[in-house]
Scaffold this motif. Structure first.
Motif, PDB file in Angstrom:
ATOM      1  N   ILE A 129      -0.991  42.759  59.699  1.00 40.37           N
ATOM      2  CA  ILE A 129      -1.433  44.027  59.116  1.00 40.37           C
ATOM      3  C   ILE A 129      -2.175  43.749  57.818  1.00 40.37           C
ATOM      4  O   ILE A 129      -1.725  42.948  57.000  1.00 40.37           O
ATOM      5  N   LEU A 130      -3.302  44.425  57.632  1.00 41.46           N
ATOM      6  CA  LEU A 130      -4.058  44.347  56.385  1.00 41.46           C
ATOM      7  C   LEU A 130      -3.770  45.602  55.587  1.00 41.46           C
ATOM      8  O   LEU A 130      -4.138  46.710  55.999  1.00 41.46           O
ATOM      9  N   ALA A 131      -3.084  45.433  54.455  1.00 46.68           N
ATOM     10  CA  ALA A 131      -2.726  46.564  53.604  1.00 46.68           C
ATOM     11  C   ALA A 131      -3.456  46.464  52.280  1.00 46.68           C
ATOM     12  O   ALA A 131      -3.867  45.378  51.860  1.00 46.68           O
ATOM     13  N   GLY A 132      -3.591  47.584  51.600  1.00 47.64           N
ATOM     14  CA  GLY A 132      -4.251  47.598  50.299  1.00 47.64           C
ATOM     15  C   GLY A 132      -3.341  48.153  49.228  1.00 47.64           C
ATOM     16  O   GLY A 132      -2.393  48.882  49.515  1.00 47.64           O
TER      17      GLY A 132
ATOM     18  N   PHE B 298      -0.401  50.687  50.356  1.00 46.44           N
ATOM     19  CA  PHE B 298       0.604  50.158  51.286  1.00 46.44           C
ATOM     20  C   PHE B 298       1.760  51.122  51.528  1.00 46.44           C
ATOM     21  O   PHE B 298       2.225  51.276  52.657  1.00 46.44           O
ATOM     22  N   TYR B 299       2.253  51.772  50.477  1.00 42.42           N
ATOM     23  CA  TYR B 299       3.418  52.642  50.611  1.00 42.42           C
ATOM     24  C   TYR B 299       3.056  54.121  50.673  1.00 42.42           C
ATOM     25  O   TYR B 299       3.940  54.981  50.654  1.00 42.42           O
ATOM     26  N   ASP B 300       1.763  54.451  50.747  1.00 42.46           N
ATOM     27  CA  ASP B 300       1.336  55.850  50.792  1.00 42.46           C
ATOM     28  C   ASP B 300       1.484  56.408  52.193  1.00 42.46           C
ATOM     29  O   ASP B 300       0.943  55.854  53.158  1.00 42.46           O
TER      30      ASP B 300
ATOM     31  N   ALA C  79       5.354  57.407  57.510  1.00 44.73           N
ATOM     32  CA  ALA C  79       3.959  57.435  57.979  1.00 44.73           C
ATOM     33  C   ALA C  79       3.033  56.557  57.147  1.00 44.73           C
ATOM     34  O   ALA C  79       1.811  56.681  57.241  1.00 44.73           O
ATOM     35  N   SER C  80       3.591  55.656  56.342  1.00 48.05           N
ATOM     36  CA  SER C  80       2.783  54.724  55.554  1.00 48.05           C
ATOM     37  C   SER C  80       2.492  53.454  56.350  1.00 48.05           C
ATOM     38  O   SER C  80       3.059  53.227  57.424  1.00 48.05           O
ATOM     39  N   THR C  81       1.638  52.623  55.779  1.00 47.67           N
ATOM     40  CA  THR C  81       1.376  51.320  56.391  1.00 47.67           C
ATOM     41  C   THR C  81       2.645  50.488  56.426  1.00 47.67           C
ATOM     42  O   THR C  81       2.912  49.770  57.408  1.00 47.67           O
ATOM     43  N   HIS C  82       3.455  50.575  55.366  1.00 48.31           N
ATOM     44  CA  HIS C  82       4.714  49.836  55.353  1.00 48.31           C
ATOM     45  C   HIS C  82       5.637  50.309  56.477  1.00 48.31           C
ATOM     46  O   HIS C  82       6.314  49.495  57.119  1.00 48.31           O
TER      47      HIS C  82
END
Length: 450
Positions: free
Chosen positions: A7-10, A92-94, A103-106
């Protein structure tokens, strides 16, 4: 089931997730891997970039729309390539709210048990970047962060300062990308994909990806994505024999479709035939119409000039053909679209006029849907809305299918205009979150026998 994945997170939006994700896909392909792309969230635009560079249709992963079980099932069943690459959404945690990572990337990384590469914008920082990285690493007890990519590095000295500071994280730095405005896709606007043909789009992304990929430690990235736990095997859903045909609007004006939605219609016994409201003069013989979202305002003049298509669609609607339309499809079915002081006449099925706005409407939605072509009875519904328009002069006797608790809809928290056998809404749905596809196909079969 072994699925190499990453996963590519920002740290936030605008750090270069899309261009870097495309570059990793490009680099993996150069190493001989086939890649299946995914996109966290309900976005339709970024998946088009991922599909273009990977040559595989990207699938969305959104917990709010799909639920955890459907999300994991979709991820597993669609991971048919050597590697699965997932682009995150926002920070990432939004996610849905500020009090949880729902519903976040995490959240998606936890569901899919995927390692994460954290992309950091280093353009205006040096040693302080370590504080940012450590914050993300320790914010959740299991962040799943397995590596860091530094974007917008100004010089070798700048890189060294960041590397020294990030030693505290004990995480490998798997990419150091120089600051260069030509390496960004940030200039894209809502209508870019409607004005670029696929070849032009691919060349643009390929050029950026080729340059960025030279600044990635692809061998280290491969090592990380292969170090993953097994996921459960899932049984393939059975497909019903084709019993009906649904015509799907697909061109430069209408191209916002979840791949899972198209697959669910096929699974329920529909044969899909595609047509262009912009260019075609006839609609494939069908028992139902599906008009998705997109950018009808961008090519409003061409849509308006295609009188034959507009009359065909209106006549079919008046004949009670089942028609399901979302967002851009809704706009097309109103009387007109006003964009940049130019008014374009549309199908005119609904007594309302569309007006483009500069203000973006972006919400998850939740409420109730009444009995329609996609629902046999009143039931709960969750979706999302994303548009730069509003409906004016909506007839006072208009009928609506949705009563929303969350989201704005067309007006007064109501969405889903109803006319004849047509349902058209600003809201987008994920069909497998309920039996929407099954009901739509049933109504199409019913129409074919009438």
């Amino acid at each position: 089931m072994k699925i190499p994945r990453i996963i590519l997170a920002g740290s936030s939006s605008g750090v270069g997730k899309t261009s870097i994700t495309c570059s990793i896909i490009y680099a993996l392909q150069k190493q001989g891997y086939s890649v299946q792309p995914f996109k966290v969230g309900p976005d339709y635009i970024d998946p088009s970039y991922l599909s273009s560079i990977s040559k595989n249709e990207a699938f969305n992963l959104d917990v709010w729309l799909m639920g955890e079980d459907h999300l994991l099932s979709s991820f597993i069943s669609n991971s048919k390539s050597n590697v699965s690459v997932i682009e995150g959404v926002m920070g990432f945690y939004d996610g849905f709210g500020g009090d949880s990572n729902y519903a976040s990337t995490h959240h998606v990384s936890s569901i899919t048990k995927s390692p994460v590469l954290l992309i950091l914008d280093a353009s205006k920082t040096a040693r302080s970047i370590a504080a940012t990285a450590l914050g993300f690493q320790k914010f959740h007890k299991n962040s799943r962060i397995a590596g860091i990519i530094l974007n917008k590095i100004g010089s070798k000295k700048h890189e060294n300062l960041c590397r020294q500071a990030l030693q505290k994280t004990k995480l490998p730095i798997v990419g150091v990308i120089p600051k260069d405005p030509l390496l960004s896709l940030e200039s894209r606007h809502l209508g870019l994909l409607s004005t670029l043909d696929k070849k032009t789009l691919y060349k643009k992304i390929q050029k950026i990806s080729n340059t960025i990929s030279k600044n990635l430690d692809i061998n280290q990235i491969i090592k990380i994505l292969k170090n993953t736990s097994d996921l459960q095997k899932i049984s393939k859903p059975s497909h019903k024999k084709p019993k009906t045909t649904i015509a799907v609007a697909l061109d430069t004006s209408f191209n916002f479709y979840y791949q899972d939605n198209l697959e669910s219609l096929r699974r329920e016994g529909a044969s899909l035939k595609f047509f262009s409201p912009v260019n075609d003069k006839k609609i494939p013989k069908c028992d139902g119409l599906y008009i998705g979202g997109g950018f009808p305002e961008i090519l409003g003049s061409k849509l308006a000039k295609n009188q034959t298509m507009k009359k065909l669609i209106k006549n079919l609607a008046e004949d009670n053909l089942p028609i399901y339309a979302e967002c851009g499809g809704l706009m097309y079915l109103t009387k007109s679209i006003l964009s940049e002081n130019k008014k374009y006449k549309m199908v005119g099925l609904f007594d309302a006029e569309t007006c483009m706005t500069k203000r973006m409407k972006l919400n998850y939605t939740k409420g109730k849907i009444s009995h329609t072509i996609i629902s046999e009875r009143s039931q709960r519904v969750q979706g999302h809305e994303f548009h730069y328009s509003k409906l004016n002069s909506v007839s006072s006797d208009s009928k609506f299918a949705y009563e929303l608790e969350i989201g704005d809809g067309i007006q007064n928290h109501k969405d889903g205009l109803l006319q004849y056998n047509t349902l058209a809404s600003y809201g987008h749905l994920y069909f497998d979150s309920s039996n929407y596809a099954e009901n739509f196909v049933k109504n199409c079969i019913k129409y074919s026998r009438s």
